[in-house]
Design a protein around this motif. Structure first.
Motif, PDB file in Angstrom:
ATOM      1  N   ASN A   1       0.946  -1.196   0.103  1.00  0.00           N
ATOM      2  CA  ASN A   1      -0.170  -0.102  -0.172  1.00  0.00           C
ATOM      3  C   ASN A   1       1.205   1.157   0.268  1.00  0.00           C
ATOM      4  O   ASN A   1       0.128   2.585  -0.976  1.00  0.00           O
ATOM      5  CB  ASN A   1      -0.354   0.020   1.673  1.00  0.00           C
ATOM      6  N   ILE A   2       1.416   1.048   0.747  1.00  0.00           N
ATOM      7  CA  ILE A   2       2.579   2.523   0.969  1.00  0.00           C
ATOM      8  C   ILE A   2       3.326   2.340  -0.303  1.00  0.00           C
ATOM      9  O   ILE A   2       3.646   3.836  -1.299  1.00  0.00           O
ATOM     10  CB  ILE A   2       4.195   1.607   1.752  1.00  0.00           C
ATOM     11  N   ALA A   3       4.122   1.884  -1.350  1.00  0.00           N
ATOM     12  CA  ALA A   3       4.434   1.512  -2.935  1.00  0.00           C
ATOM     13  C   ALA A   3       3.220   1.935  -3.205  1.00  0.00           C
ATOM     14  O   ALA A   3       3.305   3.417  -4.206  1.00  0.00           O
ATOM     15  CB  ALA A   3       5.307   0.441  -3.090  1.00  0.00           C
ATOM     16  N   GLU A   4       2.223   1.541  -3.512  1.00  0.00           N
ATOM     17  CA  GLU A   4       1.397   2.038  -3.996  1.00  0.00           C
ATOM     18  C   GLU A   4       0.450   3.305  -3.604  1.00  0.00           C
ATOM     19  O   GLU A   4       0.066   3.894  -5.081  1.00  0.00           O
ATOM     20  CB  GLU A   4       0.294   0.968  -4.345  1.00  0.00           C
TER      21      GLU A   4
ATOM     22  N   PHE B   1      -5.320   9.318   0.821  1.00  0.00           N
ATOM     23  CA  PHE B   1      -4.796   8.167   0.183  1.00  0.00           C
ATOM     24  C   PHE B   1      -3.969   7.955   1.368  1.00  0.00           C
ATOM     25  O   PHE B   1      -4.256   8.366   2.712  1.00  0.00           O
ATOM     26  CB  PHE B   1      -4.219   8.101  -1.060  1.00  0.00           C
ATOM     27  N   THR B   2      -3.023   6.001   0.899  1.00  0.00           N
ATOM     28  CA  THR B   2      -1.822   5.927   1.980  1.00  0.00           C
ATOM     29  C   THR B   2      -1.193   7.376   2.625  1.00  0.00           C
ATOM     30  O   THR B   2      -0.926   7.038   4.208  1.00  0.00           O
ATOM     31  CB  THR B   2      -1.417   4.978   1.388  1.00  0.00           C
ATOM     32  N   VAL B   3      -1.011   7.862   1.702  1.00  0.00           N
ATOM     33  CA  VAL B   3      -0.365   8.608   1.795  1.00  0.00           C
ATOM     34  C   VAL B   3      -0.725   9.658   3.377  1.00  0.00           C
ATOM     35  O   VAL B   3       0.133  10.445   3.958  1.00  0.00           O
ATOM     36  CB  VAL B   3       0.344   9.822   0.675  1.00  0.00           C
ATOM     37  N   ASN B   4      -1.942  10.068   3.980  1.00  0.00           N
ATOM     38  CA  ASN B   4      -2.682  10.908   4.906  1.00  0.00           C
ATOM     39  C   ASN B   4      -2.587  10.131   5.178  1.00  0.00           C
ATOM     40  O   ASN B   4      -2.650  10.683   7.062  1.00  0.00           O
ATOM     41  CB  ASN B   4      -3.875  10.840   4.200  1.00  0.00           C
TER      42      ASN B   4
ATOM     43  N   GLY C   1       6.512  11.487   1.526  1.00  0.00           N
ATOM     44  CA  GLY C   1       6.196  11.876   0.632  1.00  0.00           C
ATOM     45  C   GLY C   1       6.232  11.130  -0.554  1.00  0.00           C
ATOM     46  O   GLY C   1       6.055  10.533  -1.844  1.00  0.00           O
ATOM     47  N   ALA C   2       8.144  11.377  -0.576  1.00  0.00           N
ATOM     48  CA  ALA C   2       8.398  10.699  -1.635  1.00  0.00           C
ATOM     49  C   ALA C   2       8.800   9.087  -1.499  1.00  0.00           C
ATOM     50  O   ALA C   2       8.327   8.476  -3.012  1.00  0.00           O
ATOM     51  CB  ALA C   2      10.110  11.190  -1.834  1.00  0.00           C
ATOM     52  N   PHE C   3       9.026   8.777  -0.916  1.00  0.00           N
ATOM     53  CA  PHE C   3       8.753   7.051  -1.095  1.00  0.00           C
ATOM     54  C   PHE C   3       7.632   6.777  -0.817  1.00  0.00           C
ATOM     55  O   PHE C   3       7.272   5.550  -1.727  1.00  0.00           O
ATOM     56  CB  PHE C   3       9.570   6.805   0.787  1.00  0.00           C
ATOM     57  N   ILE C   4       6.415   7.058  -0.036  1.00  0.00           N
ATOM     58  CA  ILE C   4       5.212   6.565  -0.794  1.00  0.00           C
ATOM     59  C   ILE C   4       5.074   6.818  -2.616  1.00  0.00           C
ATOM     60  O   ILE C   4       4.546   7.863  -2.648  1.00  0.00           O
ATOM     61  CB  ILE C   4       4.205   7.388   0.243  1.00  0.00           C
ATOM     62  N   GLY C   5       4.235   5.978  -2.544  1.00  0.00           N
ATOM     63  CA  GLY C   5       4.117   5.719  -4.130  1.00  0.00           C
ATOM     64  C   GLY C   5       5.365   6.065  -5.431  1.00  0.00           C
ATOM     65  O   GLY C   5       4.760   5.877  -6.520  1.00  0.00           O
TER      66      GLY C   5
ATOM     67  N   GLY D   1       8.773   0.709  -5.533  1.00  0.00           N
ATOM     68  CA  GLY D   1       9.460  -0.150  -4.580  1.00  0.00           C
ATOM     69  C   GLY D   1      11.014   0.269  -5.096  1.00  0.00           C
ATOM     70  O   GLY D   1      12.031  -0.546  -5.460  1.00  0.00           O
ATOM     71  N   THR D   2      11.227   1.488  -5.470  1.00  0.00           N
ATOM     72  CA  THR D   2      12.149   1.883  -6.642  1.00  0.00           C
ATOM     73  C   THR D   2      13.041   2.508  -5.494  1.00  0.00           C
ATOM     74  O   THR D   2      14.458   3.147  -6.102  1.00  0.00           O
ATOM     75  CB  THR D   2      11.931   2.864  -8.053  1.00  0.00           C
ATOM     76  N   LEU D   3      12.802   3.295  -4.799  1.00  0.00           N
ATOM     77  CA  LEU D   3      13.890   3.946  -3.822  1.00  0.00           C
ATOM     78  C   LEU D   3      14.348   2.783  -2.659  1.00  0.00           C
ATOM     79  O   LEU D   3      15.417   3.711  -1.993  1.00  0.00           O
ATOM     80  CB  LEU D   3      12.923   5.352  -3.105  1.00  0.00           C
TER      81      LEU D   3
END
Ligand SMILES: Cc1cc2nc3c(=O)[nH]c(=O)nc-3n(C[C@H](O)[C@H](O)[C@H](O)COP(=O)(O)OP(=O)(O)OC[C@H]3O[C@@H](n4cnc5c(N)ncnc54)[C@H](O)[C@@H]3O)c2cc1C
Length: 489
Positions: free
Chosen positions: A148-151, A163-166, A197-201, A204-206
């Motif tokens: 969920n974090i990654a997407e 969304f998850t970021v919130n 905020g940058a990591f969420i979404g 898996g690339t970071l």
């Protein structure tokens, strides 16, 4: 090009970290991880590891980094954009053994969980205290919080709750160099750049999230749900605009068109009002006083927009009945079409009527039927592009219509994905939204974390190799839907 790495030589080191039972090399067992929820993108991973701690994840990533071996994180594998598609020349790092809920701190309204914890299990842990975890993808019984974090996953109730970021306050992350770092924490609003905020979404690339601190919310005093039936999508759309325009923020506003209703009726006999060209499900939550007042106002606005029938759920069982058709609609299209593509795009809510009309034109012109089931309040569309795979050329025509729908979303000022992510599946659509300079900036950002490009390569950003290949189309029901463990929203 660098020489291919001998994964066999890596295996004893991986076993030393994760134990014999935490490393899968057997070909048949590796195959079970060959795809996520989009089964037409498949590749057998070189090696699969099942770490149980952040230290093990870090040690595995360090082994990969030392040898330049690509790694792909994977949670539950329910993703719908091939974000967890493995690499035959790489290591698949699966978090399914990291499923501990480490802390439920009701006084602070926080929970700390490992990445493999199922989304719904966070709410299950908080529920006895009268609290819950708000982001609710309809795969929530089985998808992982790490995924969920990654997407930056969403769900029907993201209209009101975000969304998850919130809902994430802190992350422990293993970087692509194998370092364990902390981003944020239990307190709100850490100074400096918003790396959470940058990591969420970031798909898996970071790096890999190994511990997650989430916000818990108090369960609302009252929830009220209604189903309103309209002659047309246009009338339903007017009701949505009127509700939001009146300053109300329901927990959810979901819409289905006639074809989606037909499918749901065929599959689960949800008994929605006969002859409806569109139905809206509106759910309000909050204090009993506010919910009751707003419920009357929403009812009046729906009637004014032309609702010919309104049903109200008076208890949890009736609420579940109203949601049943909506929740099963995606899987249900299998009853009216042998194959389909689940699309995911988003448009500004005000652009919904025009975009829906243009989707209908596209459908009429191509002869490909499109059923619409969507988060109307968010402008998040999930068109289901139906086709018969036995009909020569139909799959290609459906793929074209599906791509053209994304073009419409971008033209209307929207985006190529609302909540399912980019992954491999939509990476080649990114240039429709971003200039080469934008994409270059994103690539530089990614390389600041991962200079060697080993963290989930070829996902999210387009590559020439990737975009020379044509994506396929979904032709079968997702196994989780078929087993009844999850419902497609
Ligand atoms: C039936 C069904 C219904 C769905 N409904 C919704 C919905 O309503 N809303 C919605 O938003 N999505 C929905 N989805 C899509 C999917 O469930 C979500 O994208 C979910 O977040 C994926 O979680 P996962 O654990 O399965 O991740 P995976 O599929 O395993 O991985 C997804 C991505 O996350 C990365 N990843 C996984 N774990 C980590 C980690 N710990 N750290 C860093 N990166 C990681 C992977 O590399 C990959 O890029 C649905 C899917 C299905 C099959």
């Amino acid at each position: 090009m660098s020489a291919p790495v001998d994964l066999g030589a890596l295996v004893p080191h991986l076993r030393a970290v994760c134990g014999d039972d935490g490393v899968i090399t057997d070909a048949a067992r590796r195959r079970t991880y060959e795809s996520d929820g989009i089964t037409y993108h498949a590749a057998v991973p070189g090696v699969v590891v099942l770490p149980t701690t952040a230290e093990q994840v870090a040690a595995v990533v360090r082994l990969c980094a030392e040898r330049g071996v690509p790694f792909v994180p994977r949670g539950s594998g329910t993703g719908l954009s091939a974000g967890a598609l493995p690499r035959p020349d790489g290591v698949l790092i699966v978090t399914s053994r990291m499923r501990r809920i480490l802390e439920v701190d009701i006084d602070a309204q926080r929970a700390v969980v490992e990445p493999g914890v199922f989304n719904l299990d966070v709410t299950r842990a908080a529920a006895p205290h009268g609290y819950y975890y708000a982001p609710d993808p309809s795969s929530q019984q089985v998808c992982s919080v790490g995924g969920n974090i990654a997407e930056n996953s969403g769900g029907a109730h993201c209209l009101k709750y975000g969304f998850t970021v919130n809902h994430v306050l802190g992350l422990e992350v293993v970087t692509p160099q194998g370092e364990i770092v902390e981003l944020g924490g239990k307190a709100a609003d850490a100074p400096g750049y918003d790396l959470i905020g940058a990591f969420i979404g970031s798909e898996g690339t970071l790096g890999i999230a190994t511990k997650i601190t989430v916000r818990l919310l108090r369960a609302p005093e009252k929830v009220s749900t209604m189903l309103a039936a309209f002659d047309s999508m246009d009338a339903g759309g007017q009701a949505v605009s009127a509700i939001i325009g009146a300053g109300m923020l329901p927990a959810a506003i979901e819409m289905m068109d006639a074809l989606a209703i037909e499918a749901a009726e065929a599959a689960v006999r949800c008994d929605y009002p006969e002859g409806a060209g569109a139905v809206l499900i509106v759910e309000l939550d909050g204090s009993a006083h506010d919910v009751d007042a707003q419920f009357d106002a929403v009812t009046a606005l729906c009637r004014r927009a032309g609702a010919f029938e309104i049903r109200t759920a008076s208890d949890a069982a009736e609420r579940a009945r109203i949601w049943k058709g909506r929740k099963s609609a995606f899987a249900a299209v299998g009853r009216i079409s042998p194959a389909y593509i689940v699309q995911d795009g988003v448009v500004p809510r005000t652009a919904l009527p025009e975009v829906l009309a243009r989707i209908a034109e596209l459908s009429a012109r191509s002869g490909i039927r499109v059923a619409n089931v969507f988060h109307a309040g968010d402008g998040n569309l999930h068109p289901l592009v139906l086709f018969d795979d036995a009909d020569p050329g139909a799959a290609e025509r459906a793929a074209e219509v599906s791509g053209a729908i994304l073009d419409l979303c971008v033209e209307a000022g929207g985006s190529i994905t609302g909540e399912h992510g980019v992954g491999v599946d939509k990476a080649c659509h990114m240039p429709e939204m971003f200039t080469p300079a934008d994409l270059e900036t994103m690539d530089r950002f990614r390389r600041a974390f991962d200079p060697d490009g080993i963290a989930n390569p070829e996902k999210l950003l387009p590559t020439p190799r990737l975009c020379g290949e044509r994506p396929g189309v979904r032709t079968q029901e997702h196994p989780l839907v078929a087993s009844g463990e999850a419902e497609l929203f």
